[in-house]
Design a protein around this motif. Sequence first.
Motif, PDB file in Angstrom:
ATOM      1  N   ALA A 142       0.852  -1.189   0.000  1.00 14.38           N
ATOM      2  CA  ALA A 142       0.000   0.000   0.000  1.00 14.38           C
ATOM      3  C   ALA A 142       0.894   1.247   0.000  1.00 14.38           C
ATOM      4  CB  ALA A 142      -0.907   0.007   1.227  1.00 14.38           C
ATOM      5  N   ARG A 143       0.541   2.238  -0.813  1.00 14.43           N
ATOM      6  CA  ARG A 143       1.356   3.459  -0.909  1.00 14.43           C
ATOM      7  C   ARG A 143       1.585   4.075   0.473  1.00 14.43           C
ATOM      8  NH1 ARG A 143      -0.110   7.096  -5.686  1.00 14.43           N
ATOM      9  NH2 ARG A 143      -2.117   7.229  -4.670  1.00 14.43           N
ATOM     10  N   ASP A 144       0.578   4.034   1.335  1.00 13.68           N
ATOM     11  CA  ASP A 144       0.723   4.599   2.677  1.00 13.68           C
ATOM     12  C   ASP A 144       1.718   3.817   3.541  1.00 13.68           C
ATOM     13  OD1 ASP A 144      -1.058   6.606   2.052  1.00 13.68           O
ATOM     14  OD2 ASP A 144      -2.745   5.699   3.122  1.00 13.68           O
ATOM     15  N   ASP A 145       2.010   2.538   3.189  1.00 14.88           N
ATOM     16  CA  ASP A 145       2.961   1.721   3.946  1.00 14.88           C
ATOM     17  C   ASP A 145       4.398   1.866   3.445  1.00 14.88           C
ATOM     18  OD1 ASP A 145       1.158   0.626   5.770  1.00 14.88           O
ATOM     19  OD2 ASP A 145       0.756  -1.144   4.529  1.00 14.88           O
ATOM     20  N   VAL A 146       4.603   2.500   2.308  1.00 10.93           N
ATOM     21  CA  VAL A 146       5.947   2.607   1.731  1.00 10.93           C
ATOM     22  C   VAL A 146       6.930   3.283   2.689  1.00 10.93           C
ATOM     23  CG1 VAL A 146       7.308   3.627  -0.141  1.00 10.93           C
ATOM     24  CG2 VAL A 146       5.176   2.416  -0.656  1.00 10.93           C
ATOM     25  N   PRO A 147       6.605   4.421   3.311  1.00  7.32           N
ATOM     26  CA  PRO A 147       7.575   5.035   4.231  1.00  7.32           C
ATOM     27  C   PRO A 147       7.962   4.107   5.385  1.00  7.32           C
ATOM     28  CG  PRO A 147       5.874   6.613   3.670  1.00  7.32           C
ATOM     29  CD  PRO A 147       5.420   5.276   3.140  1.00  7.32           C
ATOM     30  N   ALA A 148       7.001   3.427   5.999  1.00 10.10           N
ATOM     31  CA  ALA A 148       7.303   2.526   7.118  1.00 10.10           C
ATOM     32  C   ALA A 148       8.142   1.339   6.643  1.00 10.10           C
ATOM     33  CB  ALA A 148       6.006   2.027   7.757  1.00 10.10           C
ATOM     34  N   PHE A 149       7.842   0.827   5.458  1.00 11.33           N
ATOM     35  CA  PHE A 149       8.607  -0.275   4.870  1.00 11.33           C
ATOM     36  C   PHE A 149      10.071   0.139   4.735  1.00 11.33           C
ATOM     37  CE2 PHE A 149      10.298  -2.897   1.531  1.00 11.33           C
ATOM     38  CZ  PHE A 149       9.559  -4.069   1.487  1.00 11.33           C
ATOM     39  N   LEU A 150      10.306   1.320   4.152  1.00  9.36           N
ATOM     40  CA  LEU A 150      11.679   1.792   3.941  1.00  9.36           C
ATOM     41  C   LEU A 150      12.384   2.096   5.257  1.00  9.36           C
ATOM     42  CD1 LEU A 150      11.148   4.013   0.787  1.00  9.36           C
ATOM     43  CD2 LEU A 150      12.026   1.670   0.909  1.00  9.36           C
ATOM     44  N   CYS A 151      11.676   2.695   6.199  1.00 12.15           N
ATOM     45  CA  CYS A 151      12.276   2.967   7.512  1.00 12.15           C
ATOM     46  C   CYS A 151      12.689   1.667   8.197  1.00 12.15           C
ATOM     47  CB  CYS A 151      11.324   3.763   8.396  1.00 12.15           C
ATOM     48  SG  CYS A 151      11.141   5.482   7.876  1.00 12.15           S
ATOM     49  N   ALA A 152      11.870   0.620   8.080  1.00  8.50           N
ATOM     50  CA  ALA A 152      12.220  -0.685   8.661  1.00  8.50           C
ATOM     51  C   ALA A 152      13.518  -1.208   8.049  1.00  8.50           C
ATOM     52  CB  ALA A 152      11.088  -1.680   8.466  1.00  8.50           C
ATOM     53  N   LEU A 153      13.676  -1.020   6.741  1.00  8.21           N
ATOM     54  CA  LEU A 153      14.917  -1.448   6.083  1.00  8.21           C
ATOM     55  C   LEU A 153      16.118  -0.671   6.601  1.00  8.21           C
ATOM     56  CD1 LEU A 153      13.968  -1.684   2.286  1.00  8.21           C
ATOM     57  CD2 LEU A 153      14.421  -3.573   3.858  1.00  8.21           C
ATOM     58  N   TYR A 154      16.010   0.663   6.557  1.00  7.05           N
ATOM     59  CA  TYR A 154      17.162   1.508   6.862  1.00  7.05           C
ATOM     60  C   TYR A 154      17.467   1.610   8.352  1.00  7.05           C
ATOM     61  CZ  TYR A 154      16.930   2.612   1.943  1.00  7.05           C
ATOM     62  OH  TYR A 154      16.912   2.508   0.574  1.00  7.05           O
TER      63      TYR A 154
END
Length: 151
Positions: free
Chosen positions: A95-107
Amino acid sequence: MDHGMDHLPTTEAAVTTLRALAARYGLTIEVTHDIGADQTSRRSAAGVGVTTDPDGTLPHEAYVELGGRPQVDVRLFADDDALITVDGVECPDIARDDVPAFLCALYEGHAWVKTRRFPPGRFLMIPLPGDRVHKEFILAGLSPWLNGRTR
């Protein structure tokens, strides 16, 4: 920490959020825009010279490449979802709204690779808000970054 979790109503809002995340984590960012039904990947049946959707809107997609490790590419679709590729592992239907959280989890080091003995398999695990975890099967070999996150 705020991960830019506001609703991202447009592709442009999502790109703006990704630019801010890139700055936060010291990453380079390259963005390519595809605007118009004749340019976006999911509207190839729009017809020659047709740029708007039937409702008159102009669909907008963006392809974002983030520098650094892991190698991350994000395809933001006009339909409020994204395809995120992490070191060759494709994670569709985010979901587009989950993209920031997804990337933050990675970084921020919260993502991991889960190994299953039987049947054998490896999965990229990305924690998301609301006690959710995105789980993606890894088809190919592990990059050094993915290998370093194996549990």
